[in-house]
Motif scaffolding. Sequence first.
Motif, short mmCIF file in Angstrom:
data_model
loop_
_atom_site.label_atom_id
_atom_site.label_comp_id
_atom_site.label_asym_id
_atom_site.label_seq_id
_atom_site.Cartn_x
_atom_site.Cartn_y
_atom_site.Cartn_z
N LEU A 535 -29.97 -62.41 27.12
CA LEU A 535 -29.50 -61.21 26.43
C LEU A 535 -30.55 -60.10 26.40
CD1 LEU A 535 -27.24 -59.83 24.89
CD2 LEU A 535 -28.12 -60.88 22.77
N PRO A 536 -31.80 -60.37 26.03
CA PRO A 536 -32.80 -59.28 26.10
C PRO A 536 -32.97 -58.72 27.51
CG PRO A 536 -33.63 -61.08 24.76
CD PRO A 536 -32.39 -61.58 25.41
N ASN A 537 -32.99 -59.60 28.51
CA ASN A 537 -33.15 -59.12 29.88
C ASN A 537 -31.94 -58.29 30.32
OD1 ASN A 537 -35.49 -60.55 29.86
ND2 ASN A 537 -34.92 -62.03 31.43
N PHE A 538 -30.76 -58.76 29.99
CA PHE A 538 -29.55 -58.04 30.37
C PHE A 538 -29.50 -56.68 29.69
CE2 PHE A 538 -25.08 -56.93 29.60
CZ PHE A 538 -24.61 -56.91 30.91
N THR A 539 -29.82 -56.64 28.41
CA THR A 539 -29.83 -55.37 27.67
C THR A 539 -30.87 -54.42 28.24
OG1 THR A 539 -29.16 -56.55 25.67
CG2 THR A 539 -30.05 -54.34 25.40
N SER A 540 -32.04 -54.96 28.53
CA SER A 540 -33.13 -54.12 29.04
C SER A 540 -32.76 -53.49 30.37
CB SER A 540 -34.40 -54.97 29.18
OG SER A 540 -35.45 -54.21 29.69
N SER A 542 -29.80 -53.14 31.65
CA SER A 542 -28.63 -52.27 31.52
C SER A 542 -29.06 -50.86 31.14
CB SER A 542 -27.68 -52.83 30.46
OG SER A 542 -27.18 -54.09 30.86
N ILE A 543 -30.03 -50.76 30.25
CA ILE A 543 -30.55 -49.44 29.87
C ILE A 543 -31.28 -48.81 31.06
CG2 ILE A 543 -32.13 -48.25 28.31
CD1 ILE A 543 -31.51 -50.34 26.21
N LEU A 611 -38.55 -51.62 25.85
CA LEU A 611 -37.62 -52.58 26.44
C LEU A 611 -38.35 -53.86 26.84
CD1 LEU A 611 -35.47 -50.21 28.71
CD2 LEU A 611 -34.86 -51.18 26.48
N TYR A 614 -39.12 -56.13 24.01
CA TYR A 614 -37.93 -56.82 23.53
C TYR A 614 -37.70 -58.14 24.26
CZ TYR A 614 -32.98 -57.45 22.28
OH TYR A 614 -31.78 -57.95 21.84
N GLU A 615 -38.28 -58.27 25.44
CA GLU A 615 -38.08 -59.47 26.25
C GLU A 615 -39.06 -60.58 25.86
OE1 GLU A 615 -38.50 -58.25 30.26
OE2 GLU A 615 -36.83 -56.82 30.21
#
Length: 992
Positions: A535-540, A542-543, A611, A614-615
């Motif tokens: 989830l952190p990687n995907f969110t990061s 994606s931004i 970002l 966050y990972e």
Amino acid sequence: MYSAVRTHDYDYPESEMDERESLYFDTISLADSEAAAAAAHRKSLSQSRNTIYHSAVDLAGDETRNNLRNSAATDHMRLAWQPGYRQSTALEHLNGAGAGAGGDHTDAAIAAQVLALQNGRTHLPTGIGVAGGYGYSRSGADLGGGGGGGNDDETYRSFEDGRSVDFVLAYNGDDKSATAVDKRRFFENNLKREGLQLELYSQQWVHFMKLHAPMEVLYRYAEILKIKMPMKVIPGQEQIIAESTRELKSCWSRMCRSLFSSVQLNNDVFPERGQRIHMEFAVKYLKLYDTEHPNYFDDSTRYSIINFIMQRQHFEKGDETAESRGIEKLVEDGVYLCAYALHDKGKRDDLLNEWAKIGNWKKLQPLDNIKDYFGAKVALYYAWLGFYTQMLIPISILGIFFFLYGFVTWSSDPISYDICNGNETIMCPQCDRGCKFWLLNETCTSSQFNYLIDNKMTMVFAFVMAIWAVAYLELWKRYSAGLVHRWGLTGFNHHVEHPRPQYLAKISKSKKLQDKLQAKNGFDPDVPFWSFKFLPNFTSYSIVVLFMCISVIAVAAIIIYRMAQRASSSIIGSENSMTYKIMVLPITAGFLDLIVISVLDLVYSKLAISLTNYEYCRTQTEYDESLTIKNYVFQFVNYYSSLFYIAFLKGKFVGYPSKYNRIFNFRQEECNPGGCLMELCMQLVIIMVGKQAVNAIVEMLIPYLMRVFKEFSQRYDFFKRRNEKTVPSINQFTEDFNLLPVENNSLYAEYLEMVVQYGFITLFSLAFPLAPLLALINNVMEVRLDAIKMLRFIRRPVGMRAHNIGVWQNIMSVVTHISVASSAMIIAFSTNFIPKLVYKATHDDPELDGYLNFTLATFYTKDYRTQSLLDYSNEANVTLCHYIEFRNDPWENPPYKRPMIYWKILTARLAFIVIYQNIISMLQGILRWAVPDVSARLLKRIKRENFLLRERIIEYEKELTQSLAQQQEESLRLRLNGNNATTLNDNATTYV
């Protein structure tokens, strides 16, 4: 004797002096002549009543006085503080000196400075420096002796007893909050338990805790961190080194060294070092290591060990979790202001004079000394940048030759010749309103400039660039392998690294990992990817994609701006001016694009750090690689998207006069008759040179201005009037405190700048053969400017180990692969190479005399569907115009449709792309296979050194075993002798 001090050496006005300071300066200022000095001495002694410090002996001669003044000028930055100093009175000076007892010879000027500091003065008088905080040292020149340490202050960067300061913790001495005091006390006690030695310096509002790591601590942690140390010479080692360096002693090598002697280092300052075998440190093999070698616990190794210790110490009693660990957390919370390693004045001066100097731009870099001073990670950056700069030399020379070829053959271009020689072909208007019909010969100048970069040598230059890119990457890997081995880092990788404190703090907050944390005593559990990291990687990322879209939208907005400018009246010159349309408009749009790129770069760079935080990045290497990938992917789109548009999209889907393809009701941009390569060249130069200029301003000018502003503020009490505090630079740790802080990823911006430049060269230098030359000039300066910045303006970074340049190597490999496709597409779609080949194949015209008309299509103005164009064509009485396209003429059937020749050209273009890519990829593969990452000679040497190392360890173990056996045998023999003696005594007693 005391050196005379002049009143104009002191910068602050007399109105700010108190009575005592004024009296000091009045006294000292009288000492301009021998008689005046004597009179001033007698008068000042009676007036001051033991408060004025002066010489016990009158200044007995001009020669003596001048010598003393010269001595003071030489040592003005070295006046030091001595332990146990007591302010003695003038009578004590007089009596001590007159009696020959060697009394306190402290200079009156130093006493005046002490008063100035005690009265809140925020700067020091010019010409005299104060250092340390425990007392004043006496200069050997002033005392007339040689045992006082010369001009060096004994505590300038050391403890009171002379131990070196390895690290410094700075905090606000006025911060008396119980929480901060307890955290500092607990943290410092933990450092002491680890074996570090601490000493407090509290003479200013900022208190400095000096740290020193004794050898016992270095030994223990070197073994934990698996640091390799140089070994003593092993029998057989000389033969291996002689064989590996045999080629350096050949006649050819000696001749090359003599020819390029001007680029060699100064061996007196940076002597050549003998090669050693390195082995992971182990205390039990301590006698095997070469303690005299410069790489044996050099500064960078010491600082990295201390930093490792501080990153893992707790600062809250009873709450020893990952949240309460590490010096970074303490600095973040404001408990400490900063923590930093100290610059070494002697070594830094050597580097500044011999390396960080623009005048030495052509000299080689002292990489071994850079590695000792900054660590292997920084040294590898400078080694890579220097190697990359040297590899630009041959390709820059070829680029100059290819560019000159265009000048020499300028008159042989059939396209520019036909355009410039009275060609009055009427061309269709380039916009719907306000644009007029124009003549083809108006583009004469632009077509001639276009030939400079679109000629017969364009294909050759693209081929050379593709081979050069692979050769550069392979040769760098080969070169870096030798460096890494020489520094004892062969075999090092990120798996040896310990977890980041931030990573441990992050996982300690997770309730799902509590069981694993307890099972592993709260340290480094396995973190599942799908349940935690995904989830952190995907969110990061994606931004990241979102910002890439924003960058593309910004480029599209600039393109629409250019379309709107063409459709409206010109703000520069006539709206029908070809100079405006072909030159001015692309240049202004290029600068606008540069501004947008720089703003997006600034915003995204800060976001990327958040970002990445966050990972779940376990080690510092993983963190740096994640941050690098996110940044470079965005920068790739941000910097190259406008260039890709000009190279591959502009003018390719325009349509024809009766049916233009429109975007927001604006006509698409058209290329000039010579093609879009000229505009691509202008855009490349603007963005490439503009980016380098912006980076130079950000990296050098801003730190310099900040430093000048701080010095100016201190000089004129700017901060004092604003109730702000400053730290006078009176010793090494106060000097470094006033420098800019260093960041963990400080090299990221340097690498990014150079790798983006590498992309400009490999992806688009086909449009401008002089791009490598511009990069070479920039990089020659960049090496020295980066060195100046790191040595003068930034605190000393903590040394870090590395065995390569990390993910940047893979990024450049990917860019190299993309560049092959980019070059093929630019040649196929943006140059006249393929259309000329098809024209020669389908027409009996080897001289290309009719090629220009071949590229133009005809249009009847009566077929316009735009009323404004219809009205204007009727007013101008123009019934026929031409446009740049491969389409049927209006009298052919069907009119304005694609002819067969268009499809032949398109097929030839696609076929060329496939053939070119396959041929170049095959040649690059052969080159990669022919140039191994590690030379066969180095591999052979590594194997032989490992064999010698194993044999030496086995031999040493045997010696230890034999020594232990002899000790045990001797001990047993002594015990047996003792037992026999006891038995004899017992027998004698029994007999009696």
